[in-house]
Design a protein around this motif. Structure first.
Motif, mmCIF file in Angstrom:
data_model
loop_
_atom_site.group_PDB
_atom_site.id
_atom_site.type_symbol
_atom_site.label_atom_id
_atom_site.label_comp_id
_atom_site.label_asym_id
_atom_site.label_seq_id
_atom_site.Cartn_x
_atom_site.Cartn_y
_atom_site.Cartn_z
ATOM 1 N N ASN A 1 59.676 33.298 35.178
ATOM 2 C CA ASN A 1 59.521 32.289 36.220
ATOM 3 C C ASN A 1 59.990 32.837 37.571
ATOM 4 O O ASN A 1 59.308 32.700 38.587
ATOM 5 N N ASP A 2 61.173 33.493 37.594
ATOM 6 C CA ASP A 2 61.657 34.089 38.842
ATOM 7 C C ASP A 2 60.758 35.231 39.306
ATOM 8 O O ASP A 2 60.550 35.423 40.506
ATOM 9 N N THR A 3 60.219 35.996 38.341
ATOM 10 C CA THR A 3 59.284 37.069 38.697
ATOM 11 C C THR A 3 58.062 36.497 39.413
ATOM 12 O O THR A 3 57.588 37.044 40.422
ATOM 13 N N PRO B 1 75.543 43.128 25.265
ATOM 14 C CA PRO B 1 74.200 43.128 25.876
ATOM 15 C C PRO B 1 73.780 41.755 26.388
ATOM 16 O O PRO B 1 73.024 41.660 27.341
ATOM 17 N N ARG B 2 74.302 40.675 25.781
ATOM 18 C CA ARG B 2 73.921 39.344 26.244
ATOM 19 C C ARG B 2 74.562 39.040 27.599
ATOM 20 O O ARG B 2 73.953 38.430 28.471
ATOM 21 N N ILE B 3 75.803 39.502 27.783
ATOM 22 C CA ILE B 3 76.455 39.310 29.074
ATOM 23 C C ILE B 3 75.727 40.090 30.157
ATOM 24 O O ILE B 3 75.498 39.596 31.265
ATOM 25 N N MET B 4 75.324 41.336 29.852
ATOM 26 C CA MET B 4 74.633 42.146 30.859
ATOM 27 C C MET B 4 73.268 41.557 31.208
ATOM 28 O O MET B 4 72.864 41.541 32.370
ATOM 29 N N ALA B 5 72.534 41.048 30.192
ATOM 30 C CA ALA B 5 71.236 40.417 30.477
ATOM 31 C C ALA B 5 71.434 39.182 31.353
ATOM 32 O O ALA B 5 70.690 38.948 32.308
ATOM 33 N N TRP B 6 72.470 38.403 31.038
ATOM 34 C CA TRP B 6 72.773 37.188 31.820
ATOM 35 C C TRP B 6 73.120 37.540 33.273
ATOM 36 O O TRP B 6 72.604 36.936 34.208
ATOM 37 N N ALA B 7 74.006 38.529 33.453
ATOM 38 C CA ALA B 7 74.434 38.888 34.811
ATOM 39 C C ALA B 7 73.261 39.397 35.633
ATOM 40 O O ALA B 7 73.117 39.071 36.812
ATOM 41 N N PRO C 1 63.083 44.573 40.780
ATOM 42 C CA PRO C 1 63.671 45.582 39.871
ATOM 43 C C PRO C 1 64.775 44.999 38.988
ATOM 44 O O PRO C 1 64.861 45.328 37.803
ATOM 45 N N VAL C 2 65.620 44.122 39.546
ATOM 46 C CA VAL C 2 66.693 43.530 38.749
ATOM 47 C C VAL C 2 66.113 42.570 37.713
ATOM 48 O O VAL C 2 66.599 42.491 36.582
ATOM 49 N N CYS C 3 65.058 41.836 38.085
ATOM 50 C CA CYS C 3 64.397 40.937 37.131
ATOM 51 C C CYS C 3 63.848 41.722 35.940
ATOM 52 O O CYS C 3 63.930 41.274 34.789
ATOM 53 N N GLN C 4 63.276 42.901 36.201
ATOM 54 C CA GLN C 4 62.745 43.715 35.109
ATOM 55 C C GLN C 4 63.864 44.167 34.181
ATOM 56 O O GLN C 4 63.689 44.218 32.960
ATOM 57 N N TYR D 1 70.132 38.636 35.183
ATOM 58 C CA TYR D 1 69.259 37.511 35.517
ATOM 59 C C TYR D 1 69.824 36.713 36.695
ATOM 60 O O TYR D 1 69.077 36.279 37.578
ATOM 61 N N GLN D 2 71.148 36.508 36.715
ATOM 62 C CA GLN D 2 71.748 35.761 37.813
ATOM 63 C C GLN D 2 71.490 36.455 39.154
ATOM 64 O O GLN D 2 71.192 35.806 40.161
ATOM 65 N N LEU D 3 71.617 37.802 39.167
ATOM 66 C CA LEU D 3 71.378 38.539 40.407
ATOM 67 C C LEU D 3 69.895 38.489 40.783
ATOM 68 O O LEU D 3 69.545 38.338 41.952
ATOM 69 N N CYS D 4 69.027 38.603 39.787
ATOM 70 C CA CYS D 4 67.573 38.446 40.006
ATOM 71 C C CYS D 4 67.290 37.078 40.626
ATOM 72 O O CYS D 4 66.540 36.950 41.593
ATOM 73 N N ASP D 5 67.917 36.033 40.083
ATOM 74 C CA ASP D 5 67.688 34.675 40.557
ATOM 75 C C ASP D 5 68.199 34.493 41.988
ATOM 76 O O ASP D 5 67.557 33.845 42.816
#
Length: 581
Positions: A170-172, A122-128, A147-150, A130-134
């Motif tokens: 912050n990105d949101t 789950p930590r890898i998925m949250a990280w990935a 939607p990806v940020c959420q 976030y990277q796409l959100c960013d």
């Protein structure tokens, strides 16, 4: 703007605050540890060090350190078969490219996310996520970012990761601000500062203050905004964070202008633009030039205002080409399709389990029937059990059929464009690959590919709105479907672009069809309630000759070059690829 450092796994959390607040020191420390450890360094530790070094390099605009980190991450990924290391290298390159106005940046981020899609950590998925959100946020695509940020926020919340939640909020805020939702953006920045405070990341609380200052400016709170930006600038200069210091300087100049200090604000902005040019941060320079242009106009320097607008327009046009938009659309569709394929795979696995259960139940029913014949004294009980088992079998059969229908519907959706209802890019690629894999007989007319692009479609969306733009796409789709005819195949391959695949048609017939489609589109009568007088298209035509066009990729490139020539030549025209040789 604050560039926060996310976590990709437990071993990648160690440096994320230090990479923001003291990047130069972190880069030196990592290099020392790598040199000292040599080949004895465990892969997980090496990945942690390189991720910290790469993010620090981006924050300090150190291209040499970034190149070293990404190259070593790619090498680690190949040697250790580590998809997280490969994704980390891609995300670092994407962040650098987007910040510097390089058009391939978003595509890099989508490819990197695809490398870890389906991971169970789950930590890898949250990280990935976030990277796409960013990446979407930095590339100014808030509708795709939010939607990806959420999703990333939900992942970090489940992990109770206050630092990660601060990054996402912050990105949101940045995405909401680009939609001019000032109050919502300000609230997101406040939440981000609260999360960083709980994570005891006090310097990041100050840095996010510059983003909050932008909202205060729009709310008419110029003095409060200036105080926040000045505090951020002090930290950014101390840490050598060039990009963020330019952003804070811009906000201070805007606050000065809001307070009536126009000449002081203009002088500050001119100095900041010079520093941005020297640093080569073209992605950020576009917005700074637009701010400087407005300030130049306020003080009466109209020549400088015009020069700034021209330079910003030139930089923006360089970063946004039809070919790059096509690549980004293809990668986005590939990422979405991969997620859908994973869902289909899960359903198929569930169906296999249901099949096994069905067989087991049937075997049990057969055993019961045999036992019934041997135990006549238990006829009544056996009959009840057999009836119950038969009912279960029937329910399982119905459930299995329903799930198979659902899986079939998902497969069909993966090949259909949801807006127009015609085939999408994936279906087009499948059909084209099947055609090219078939036998090639001498003397048979060549296959022909038509790439179609609606002229000035961005202007249509900007002038009459995206819902009306969607209507235009459906009107053109209906026309193309009726005008093309068998055996040609029509697909929407992204945005305002369509492809027509014509098997064994020959170039001359393909050119006649393209000209007929172009002329027919120009003669279309728009509905009375659609504020558009005339619709035109440009078409690139490429035959599959087996020499210059050896595969689908080169065939697409030939047609794309012809389309580009048609648009460059004035639009509303048809161009043949071989004329460009």
């Amino acid at each position: 703007m604050l560039v926060a450092v996310p976590a990709a796994a437990a071993s990648m959390d160690a440096f994320r605050e230090r990479a923001v607040t003291n990047p130069h020191s972190l880069i030196a420390s990592v290099r020392q540890q790598l040199d000292r450890a040599g080949t004895a360094l465990p892969p997980a530790r090496e990945r942690e060090l390189l991720w910290g070094m790469g993010t620090a390099a981006i924050n300090s605009n150190d291209d040499a350190a970034l190149a070293e980190a990404t190259l070593r991450l790619d090498s680690l990924a190949a040697v250790a078969h580590d998809p997280v290391a490969a994704a980390a290298a891609g995300f670092l390159q994407a962040r650098h490219d987007i910040a510097n106005g390089i058009s391939a940046g978003l595509g890099e981020a989508l490819q990197a996310a695809n490398k870890v899609l389906g991971q169970t950590d789950p930590r890898i998925m949250a990280w990935a996520r976030y990277q796409l959100c960013d990446a979407y946020t930095l590339d100014d695509k808030p509708d795709k970012a939010l939607p990806v940020c959420q999703q990333a926020l939900a992942g970090y919340r489940a992990l109770n990761d206050e630092f990660g939640m601060g990054d996402v909020e912050n990105d949101t805020g940045i995405a909401l601000a680009s939609q001019d939702k000032v109050d919502d953006a300000a609230a997101a920045y406040v939440r981000s500062r609260e999360h960083y405070a709980k994570a005891k990341a006090g310097q990041l609380v100050v840095l996010v203050g510059d983003n909050l200052a932008k909202m205060y400016l729009k709310q008419g709170r110029a003095r409060e905004a200036m105080a926040l930006s000045q505090a951020s600038l002090k930290q950014e200069l101390g840490a050598g964070r060039i990009s963020d210091s330019l952003d804070s300087t811009t906000d201070i100049a805007l606050a000065e202008a809001a307070l009536g200090q126009h000449r002081q604000a203009y002088a500050r902005m001119r100095e900041a633009v010079v520093r941005a040019r020297q640093a080569g941060i073209n992605g950020q320079l576009i917005g700074m030039l637009q701010v400087e242009s407005r300030m130049a106009e306020q003080v009466g320097d109209l020549r400088q205002a015009l020069d700034d607008e021209r330079e910003a327009s030139r930089l923006n046009d360089t970063a946004d080409t039809p070919a790059q938009r096509l690549v980004e659309t293809e990668l986005e569709q590939r990422y979405a399709t991969r997620e859908k394929e994973l869902r289909i795979s899960e359903l198929e696995h569930a169906n296999e389990l249901k099949d096994l259960q069905l067989r087991a139940v049937k075997a049990e029913a057969e055993r019961r029937r045999e036992q019934q014949q041997r135990q006549r004294l238990a006829n009544a009980m056996i009959a009840i059990l057999a009836g119950a088992l038969s009912l279960i079998v029937g329910l399982l059969v119905l459930l299995l059929r329903a799930q198979r229908r659902h899986a079939a519907e998902l497969r069909a959706q993966a090949l259909r464009d949801p807006l127009t209802g015609i085939a999408n890019r994936r279906a087009f690629q499948q059909r084209a690959s099947e055609l090219l894999d078939g036998p090639h007989e001498a003397g048979i007319a060549a296959h022909v590919l038509l790439l179609i692009d609606i002229d000035h479609f961005k202007s249509i969306n900007d002038s009459i709105g995206h819902p009306q733009g969607d209507r235009v796409l459906r009107i053109l789709t209906d026309y193309l479907g009726g005008a093309v005819g068998a055996p040609c195949f029509v697909a929407r391959i992204g945005g305002e672009e369509f492809a027509v695949l014509c098997p064994r048609t020959g170039l001359a017939a393909g050119m006649r069809l393209a000209e007929r489609l172009r002329a027919g589109t120009a003669e279309l009568t728009m509905p009375d309630d659609l504020p558009l007088e005339r619709l035109t298209i440009s078409i690139g035509v490429a035959p599959f000759d087996g020499v210059r066009c050896r595969d689908l990729s080169s065939w697409m490139r030939a047609a794309d070059l012809a389309l580009y020539a048609a648009k460059s030549g004035g639009r509303d025209r048809v161009m043949e690829s071989r004329l460009l040789d």
